[in-house]
Design a protein around this motif. Structure first.
Motif, PDB file in Angstrom:
ATOM      1  N   GLU A  91     -66.554  71.110 -90.443  1.00 59.94           N
ATOM      2  CA  GLU A  91     -65.952  71.265 -88.918  1.00 59.94           C
ATOM      3  C   GLU A  91     -65.245  72.439 -88.432  1.00 59.94           C
ATOM      4  OE1 GLU A  91     -66.592  68.522 -86.911  1.00 59.94           O
ATOM      5  OE2 GLU A  91     -67.783  68.092 -88.336  1.00 59.94           O
ATOM      6  N   ARG A  93     -66.531  75.161 -88.167  1.00 61.58           N
ATOM      7  CA  ARG A  93     -67.608  76.057 -87.588  1.00 61.58           C
ATOM      8  C   ARG A  93     -68.357  75.156 -86.490  1.00 61.58           C
ATOM      9  NH1 ARG A  93     -69.651  80.988 -89.552  1.00 61.58           N
ATOM     10  NH2 ARG A  93     -68.113  81.830 -90.863  1.00 61.58           N
ATOM     11  N   LYS A  94     -67.796  73.933 -86.012  1.00 63.50           N
ATOM     12  CA  LYS A  94     -68.274  73.241 -85.188  1.00 63.50           C
ATOM     13  C   LYS A  94     -67.464  73.538 -83.646  1.00 63.50           C
ATOM     14  CE  LYS A  94     -71.350  71.005 -87.471  1.00 63.50           C
ATOM     15  NZ  LYS A  94     -71.391  69.896 -88.096  1.00 63.50           N
ATOM     16  N   SER A 109     -73.491  70.395 -78.498  1.00 62.20           N
ATOM     17  CA  SER A 109     -72.600  70.518 -79.870  1.00 62.20           C
ATOM     18  C   SER A 109     -73.118  71.700 -80.567  1.00 62.20           C
ATOM     19  CB  SER A 109     -72.595  69.251 -80.756  1.00 62.20           C
ATOM     20  OG  SER A 109     -71.908  69.394 -81.904  1.00 62.20           O
ATOM     21  N   THR A 111     -73.210  74.858 -83.706  1.00 65.30           N
ATOM     22  CA  THR A 111     -72.540  75.217 -85.156  1.00 65.30           C
ATOM     23  C   THR A 111     -72.650  76.759 -85.014  1.00 65.30           C
ATOM     24  OG1 THR A 111     -73.329  73.543 -86.437  1.00 65.30           O
ATOM     25  CG2 THR A 111     -72.837  75.380 -87.603  1.00 65.30           C
ATOM     26  N   THR A 113     -72.726  80.428 -86.498  1.00 65.94           N
ATOM     27  CA  THR A 113     -73.262  80.961 -87.625  1.00 65.94           C
ATOM     28  C   THR A 113     -73.236  82.442 -87.296  1.00 65.94           C
ATOM     29  OG1 THR A 113     -75.658  80.897 -87.144  1.00 65.94           O
ATOM     30  CG2 THR A 113     -74.534  78.934 -88.313  1.00 65.94           C
ATOM     31  N   ASN A 135     -76.601  71.158 -82.164  1.00 65.89           N
ATOM     32  CA  ASN A 135     -76.662  69.835 -83.043  1.00 65.89           C
ATOM     33  C   ASN A 135     -76.991  68.800 -82.189  1.00 65.89           C
ATOM     34  OD1 ASN A 135     -75.643  71.353 -85.321  1.00 65.89           O
ATOM     35  ND2 ASN A 135     -73.705  71.447 -84.209  1.00 65.89           N
TER      36      ASN A 135
END
Length: 144
Positions: A91, A93-94, A109, A111, A113, A135
């Motif tokens: 979470e 990294r969300k 939504s 992520t 990276t 996402n």
């Protein structure tokens, strides 16, 4: 008429809630943006097609890659390089992305990276890179 990259507005949720997000402007530290929709494709050759194949796009994988300069006082850079995000997993990294271009607003939504500080020559600022992976399905609407 061409669409210039500086007409793209991109924001990352750096706090708040989905109902009341605190958006950080990605355009203040990032100079380059590349958007891709990686496609999952199913290809089949049917007997009636005489040896030719037909394809269907069966899925999409959104990626937004940004590169820019490490700006010490930028709220987005501060958020990305905080201990909680940079060294976090799951979470931590969300987040959410708001992308506005050519009259369309996309909220997704994502992520976060490949958050990296890449260094550089002595007379240049540190370069930063961020990749955002979508996402699920985005919310697409007309821009306000």
């Amino acid at each position: 008429m061409i669409l210039l990259n500086n007409e793209i507005k991109a924001y990352l949720m750096i706090g708040g809630t989905k109902e009341e997000p605190l958006w950080g402007d990605l355009g203040k530290a990032f100079k380059s943006v590349t958007q891709t929709l990686g496609e999952s494709k199913y290809t089949a050759s049917y007997l009636a097609d005489g040896g030719f194949s037909s394809s269907e796009v069966t899925g999409l994988s959104f990626q937004l890659t940004l590169t820019g300069d490490y700006m010490k006082d930028d709220p987005v850079i501060g958020y990305l390089f905080s201990k909680e995000v940079l060294y976090g997993v799951g979470e931590a990294r969300k987040s959410r992305l708001k992308l506005v271009r050519d009259g369309t607003e996309i909220q997704w939504s994502v992520t976060m990276t490949k958050i990296s500080e890449n260094g550089g020559d002595a007379n240049e600022p540190d370069e930063v890179t961020l990749e955002l992976s979508g996402n699920g399905r985005p919310e697409v609407s007309e821009a306000e």
